[in-house]
Design a protein around this motif. Structure first.
Motif: not given
Length: 303
Positions: A95-102, A253-262
């Motif tokens: 649900h586009d919350q990878v940053l929250a998972a991090s 964190f890197l995936l969320a910010v730089f790849l998924f654009g969160e």
């Protein structure tokens, strides 16, 4: 020394695999979370049994497992706790919350420290005390600005720490414990999928073959890092494992910010920075302890 290096490599590899897990779930953006969890539980049992066979590890008899009621109860509790933690993690990364998972995995060690103090009567070092205070400040800063708690992160961090606490009371070996956790929950997962299938409401069973295989594949892709971790833990020190565990949330964190654009706004930047500062203090303290022990060992050897 060779075994120690192999253990470090296996531990690092396991955390890398955990860190890149969100990439797999990008292929299941509209997955039914309940069914995804059920498939993971059901297919974890054969995957673990095959793994134990390939590694030629002896699996204890059912009589031996049943005889250790204390471990069996602790394993059942651990299985239920892991279900909650894994459900929150799966929901976040689908649900586009990878940053929250991090964030959840970054604060997990701090929850573990708190549980150690409460249940194991451990004493906090100055660095650990500062880290806990900084983490509380980081979470409070988000709450103050957003007006709500980061529930997913808190659930993930706290329940995974509780899972680790339960594992301390289990006398089965690591692979047996993981297998038993899945086996205990498998009947419930099978019953749930049977009801879904009979009622015609199953998303996975009504999907095309490739999607169904992705549901089934959630078991081996999530168990692989756990297996490598289990192989590493007997070959390396807990200090090294503690230092390397930040590989996982850093990659996420890197995936969320730089790849998924969160969105990583100023509020999250300050909140994360406070937590990172606390973790840095704990890491430096742990490294200081490692070097001190090596120095003492070298002095004793030279005498």
């Amino acid at each position: 020394m060779q075994s120690h290096r192999a253990g470090n490599a296996l531990a690092a590899f396991s955390f890398v695999l955990w860190g890149i897990l969100p990439l797999y779930y990008q292929f299941l953006p509209e997955a039914d979370i309940n069914e995804l969890l059920a498939f993971r539980i059901i297919f974890s049992v054969p995957v673990m049994l095959i793994t134990i066979g390939l590694l030629k590890r002896p699996f204890p008899s059912w009589q031996t497992i049943w005889a250790d009621k204390h471990s069996l109860i602790a394993t059942s509790i651990a299985a239920a706790i892991m279900c909650i933690s894994w459900y929150a993690f799966t929901w976040a990364i689908t649900h586009d919350q990878v940053l929250a998972a991090s964030l959840g995995f970054f604060i997990n060690p701090l929850f573990a420290i708190a549980l150690g103090v409460i249940f194991l009567k451990e004493r906090l070092s100055h660095a650990q005390s500062a880290a806990v205070i900084l983490a509380i400040a980081g979470i409070a800063y988000q709450v103050w600005h957003y007006g709500e708690l980061p529930w997913i992160s808190l659930i993930m961090g706290s329940f995974f720490a509780l899972y680790g606490l339960c594992k301390k009371y289990i006398r089965y070996d690591a692979l047996t414990s993981v297998t038993m956790e899945a086996a205990i929950l498998a009947p419930l997962a099978l019953a749930f999928m049977a009801v879904q299938g009979i009622s015609g409401q199953s998303v996975a069973l009504s999907s095309d073959l490739s999607t169904l295989l992705l549901y089934i594949g959630s078991a081996p892709v999530t168990l692989a890092p756990l297996i490598f971790f289990a192989l590493a833990i007997s070959r390396t020190s807990l200090t090294m494992v503690g230092l390397m565990q930040y590989i996982e949330p850093t990659l996420q964190f890197l995936l969320a910010v730089f790849l998924f654009g969160e969105v990583f706004d100023e509020i999250k930047a300050i909140s994360f920075s406070l937590i990172w500062l606390g973790l840095l203090l704990c890491t430096l303290e742990a490294l200081q302890g490692v070097y001190r022990r090596k120095f003492i060992h070298a002095e004793n050897t030279s005498i």
